[in-house]
Motif scaffolding. Structure first.
Motif, short mmCIF file in Angstrom:
data_model
loop_
_atom_site.label_atom_id
_atom_site.label_comp_id
_atom_site.label_asym_id
_atom_site.label_seq_id
_atom_site.Cartn_x
_atom_site.Cartn_y
_atom_site.Cartn_z
N ALA A 31 16.59 1.51 4.60
CA ALA A 31 16.99 2.18 5.84
C ALA A 31 15.81 2.08 6.79
N THR A 32 16.07 2.17 8.08
CA THR A 32 14.99 2.13 9.05
C THR A 32 14.12 3.37 8.90
N TYR A 33 12.92 3.30 9.47
CA TYR A 33 11.97 4.42 9.37
C TYR A 33 11.36 4.63 10.74
N ASP A 34 12.08 5.37 11.58
CA ASP A 34 11.72 5.52 12.99
C ASP A 34 11.17 6.92 13.23
N ILE A 35 9.85 7.04 13.29
CA ILE A 35 9.21 8.34 13.40
C ILE A 35 9.43 8.94 14.79
N ASP A 36 9.82 10.22 14.78
CA ASP A 36 10.02 10.99 16.02
C ASP A 36 11.00 10.31 16.98
N ASP A 37 11.99 9.65 16.42
CA ASP A 37 13.06 9.03 17.22
C ASP A 37 14.31 9.88 17.05
N ALA A 38 14.74 10.53 18.11
CA ALA A 38 15.85 11.49 18.01
C ALA A 38 17.20 10.88 18.31
N ASP A 39 17.27 9.57 18.48
CA ASP A 39 18.53 8.91 18.83
C ASP A 39 19.47 8.90 17.63
N GLY A 40 20.61 9.56 17.77
CA GLY A 40 21.58 9.61 16.69
C GLY A 40 22.61 8.50 16.72
N GLU A 41 22.54 7.61 17.70
CA GLU A 41 23.50 6.52 17.80
C GLU A 41 23.13 5.37 16.87
N ILE A 42 24.16 4.68 16.35
CA ILE A 42 23.93 3.50 15.53
C ILE A 42 23.56 2.33 16.43
N ARG A 43 22.48 1.62 16.07
CA ARG A 43 21.96 0.56 16.93
C ARG A 43 22.04 -0.79 16.22
N ALA A 44 22.38 -1.83 16.98
CA ALA A 44 22.47 -3.18 16.41
C ALA A 44 21.13 -3.65 15.88
N ASP A 45 20.03 -3.30 16.57
CA ASP A 45 18.73 -3.75 16.09
C ASP A 45 18.36 -3.05 14.77
N GLY A 46 18.91 -1.86 14.53
CA GLY A 46 18.71 -1.20 13.23
C GLY A 46 19.37 -1.96 12.11
N HIS A 47 20.60 -2.45 12.34
CA HIS A 47 21.27 -3.27 11.33
C HIS A 47 20.47 -4.55 11.07
N ARG A 48 19.97 -5.20 12.13
CA ARG A 48 19.19 -6.43 11.95
C ARG A 48 17.92 -6.16 11.15
N GLU A 49 17.27 -5.04 11.45
CA GLU A 49 16.05 -4.69 10.72
C GLU A 49 16.34 -4.48 9.23
N ASN A 50 17.44 -3.81 8.93
CA ASN A 50 17.79 -3.60 7.52
C ASN A 50 18.04 -4.92 6.81
N ILE A 51 18.76 -5.83 7.45
CA ILE A 51 19.07 -7.13 6.84
C ILE A 51 17.78 -7.92 6.61
N GLU A 52 16.90 -7.93 7.59
CA GLU A 52 15.65 -8.67 7.46
C GLU A 52 14.78 -8.11 6.33
N ARG A 53 14.75 -6.79 6.23
CA ARG A 53 13.92 -6.18 5.21
C ARG A 53 14.44 -6.48 3.81
N VAL A 54 15.74 -6.37 3.64
CA VAL A 54 16.33 -6.65 2.32
C VAL A 54 16.23 -8.13 2.00
N ALA A 55 16.36 -8.98 3.01
CA ALA A 55 16.23 -10.42 2.78
C ALA A 55 14.84 -10.77 2.27
N GLY A 56 13.83 -9.95 2.58
CA GLY A 56 12.49 -10.20 2.10
C GLY A 56 12.34 -10.03 0.60
N MET A 57 13.30 -9.35 -0.02
CA MET A 57 13.23 -9.21 -1.48
C MET A 57 14.43 -9.88 -2.17
N LEU A 58 15.53 -10.06 -1.44
CA LEU A 58 16.71 -10.75 -1.96
C LEU A 58 17.00 -11.92 -1.02
N PRO A 59 16.42 -13.10 -1.28
CA PRO A 59 16.47 -14.21 -0.31
C PRO A 59 17.86 -14.74 -0.04
#
Length: 602
Positions: free
Chosen positions: A459-487
């Protein structure tokens, strides 16, 4: 050793009859079954029997002998603890018989790390060269008229050490093999702090604010002890905030050194497994996976270093196993980027299902107050009161536990804003290259197979970010992070089935807040005197406790946190070493400010 040697020197069963609780400390790990059987057979027994036993690691290699025909021995064998150091708590007879095991190599050091009020001590000191230090520890723990029965090679030396620590020794025949017996009867002050006592409450009633993992666990542990709990939450149902994620992972920590965080997480992990098993045995479905959990190292060097650490600490394979890249890929069902380590008892679970099961299991003693927002709390010298925005009283009770994450520090009026908010967005993938994933995998991110519901990543780790909306860049970040361990996920564009945002609460040291709050106003008025204080020196808020700021480890820490708070409220032996409890004490930040001289007396 005969049963009479366990019971006669301690006036048992007479001394435990009709008492709320009785605590027996045993350095031999030999008295438990005999005590349990005697308690079981006594109609006038105490409500709760605590046995605190010390054990060398090799003592856990074999459970009770198979030729012991008693049902209690078979039950103990089924609950036999994991062969890892630290403190483990086992519960029997619906929680009325509690075995707290302190496991390690040095018995004297193990005992000194605990915190409890003992009614009886059963000791084997034949290998102790100088008993003076141990007798001082006994004096710190001894309750009124606590009894001692000790076996030693030098009885006169032990008697002198006991008498110097406030114990009155029983006259004995110098030519017999009888043990040394004594009773705690100090004629002068022999300790700085009183050992734990039950909180002063005219009624066994409590308010718990927050119905997530922390609040539901606290409500469950108090209700299991007969407390009536009013559980308050601003949502319509429990587990709506971070505890409402579709699944969460649970696992211990393995680091190169056995740090405080690693020890606390190990204790929390093992205790949570026991409590979850009890709920599942009561036919609650926690939606828990059973294939284990795989952690992928950040680098190949880390994988090698952790493999050496696992060997050095001699962790059993049932706890953790090092994995090469090939071994990890075969286990995961998909290729992994690096090796790591495997937790056979780790996995994923539904936080909401855990909360629901805890509340259902103790429903007779829990009154939920949902859709209710607490804006203020106050103490009138006798009870705590919770108020809503209009100033109306919601509930009152002598004990109040704040388990409301971000709001807990505000309600408690803590100085210096010790907690921060972390926004976490997770993603659920449509069918993709990870469909063959067999078990939860963690590392730079996490991936949890949900069967027909896809794969959960985050999951993303956004300190002091109060935005409750789902963001496309958050989905991209999750995919990139998981791809770093599951190619297999790299260079693909999987569809997003769903997303969710939740806000985690963390502290600056990334340790949770668990325990009784300090009276910060009183501490600041006496800042000069408390500049060299230790946690036990601090003035405390009567009946006010906290369980919050669990960050990403709520599943592992919440159940142990609840047991620690319930033990503190009841004056029972703490389920973890005092050092670990102090590392999560809500007063630790105040203590640092006092030590640094940042408060001046008014």
């Amino acid at each position: 050793m005969t049963e009479s040697q366990f019971f006669t020197p301690h006036d048992l069963p007479a001394r435990w009859r009709r008492k709320r609780a009785f605590t027996f400390v045993d350095t031999t790990f030999s008295a438990f079954l005999a005590l349990w059987q005697r308690w079981h057979d006594d109609e006038n027994r105490c409500d709760r029997l605590h046995v605190v036993a010390l054990a060398h690691l090799p003592a856990l290699d074999t459970p009770p002998p198979a030729d012991d025909p008693s049902p209690l021995a078979a039950e103990l064998a089924r609950a036999w603890p994991m062969r890892v150091p630290g403190t483990q708590r086992l519960e029997f007879d619906a929680g009325r018989v509690v075995l707290t095991l302190a496991i390690g190599d040095d018995i004297e050091t193990l005992l000194s790390r605990l915190w409890l009020r003992a009614d009886a001590f059963h000791l084997d000191l034949t290998a102790t060269a100088d008993p003076r230090k141990l007798c001082k520890t006994l004096a710190r723990f001894a309750g009124d008229d606590a009894t001692v029965c000790a076996f030693t090679a030098d009885k006169q030396q032990l008697e002198r050490a006991l008498q110097a620590s406030g114990f009155a020794c029983t006259p004995r025949d110098a030519y017999t093999d009888a043990p040394v017996t004594a009773r705690f009867a100090p004629r002068w002050r022999v300790r700085r702090h009183e050992p734990p006592l039950p909180c002063e409450a005219n009624a066994r009633e409590a308010i718990v604010i927050g119905a997530g993992l922390a609040g539901c666990a606290v409500s469950s542990r108090l209700a299991g002890r007969g407390w009536r709990v009013t559980l308050i939450d601003r949502h319509a149902l429990p587990a709506r905030d971070a505890s409402g994620n579709p699944a969460g992972v649970f696992h211990p920590i393995v680091w190169r050194d056995d740090s405080v965080a690693a020890r606390l997480t190990r204790a929390g992990f093992l205790y949570a497994l026991r409590r979850w098993h009890a709920l599942e045995s009561a036919h609650h479905d926690l939606q828990r996976t059973g294939a284990g959990l795989l952690q992928i190292a950040d680098t190949s060097d880390d994988a090698k270093a952790l493999a050496h650490a696992i060997a050095r600490f001699a962790y059993p394979p049932a706890y953790v196993q090092p994995m090469t890249r090939d071994e990890a890929s075969r286990m995961a069902g998909v290729d992994v980027e690096r090796g790591g380590w495997f937790f056979p008892l780790g996995g994923a679970i539904s936080p909401a299902a855990v909360c629901a099961a805890q509340l259902a299991d103790a429903s007779a003693n829990i009154t939920p107050r949902m859709n209710t927002d607490v804006t203020r709390i106050a103490h009138d010298g006798r009870v705590w009161r919770a108020f809503d925005a209009s100033g109306a009283e919601i509930a009152s009770a002598p004990v109040l536990v704040l388990a409301s994450a971000h709001d807990a520090a505000r309600l408690a009026g803590l100085h210096g804003e010790p907690t921060r908010s972390v926004r976490g967005q997770l993603s659920v993938l449509d069918p993709c290259a990870l469909d063959a994933l067999r078990l939860p995998v963690i590392g730079e991110g996490y991936a949890v197979p949900l069967g027909q519901d896809g794969v959960l990543i985050g999951a993303t780790y956004d300190i002091d970010d109060a935005d409750g909306e789902i963001r496309a860049d958050g989905h991209r970040e999750n995919i990139e992070r998981v791809a770093g361990m599951l190619p297999a996920l790299a260079n693909t564009s999987p569809g997003i089935r769903a997303g969710r945002v939740a806000f985690r609460c963390v502290t600056s040291d990334r340790m949770p807040m668990i325990g009784q709050f300090a009276d910060e106003n009183a501490a600041r008025l006496n800042a000069r005197e408390l500049s060299g204080a230790w946690p036990l020196d601090l003035p405390r808020m009567p009946g006010l406790y906290g369980a919050f700021a669990f960050g990403s480890r709520g599943l592992v820490w919440a159940t142990l946190a609840a047991e620690l708070i319930a033990s503190q409220i009841e004056g029972e032996p703490w389920p973890v070493e005092r050092e670990l409890a102090e590392s999560v004490d809500p007063a630790r930040f105040l203590l640092r400010l006092l030590r640094h001289g940042e408060f001046c007396a008014a």
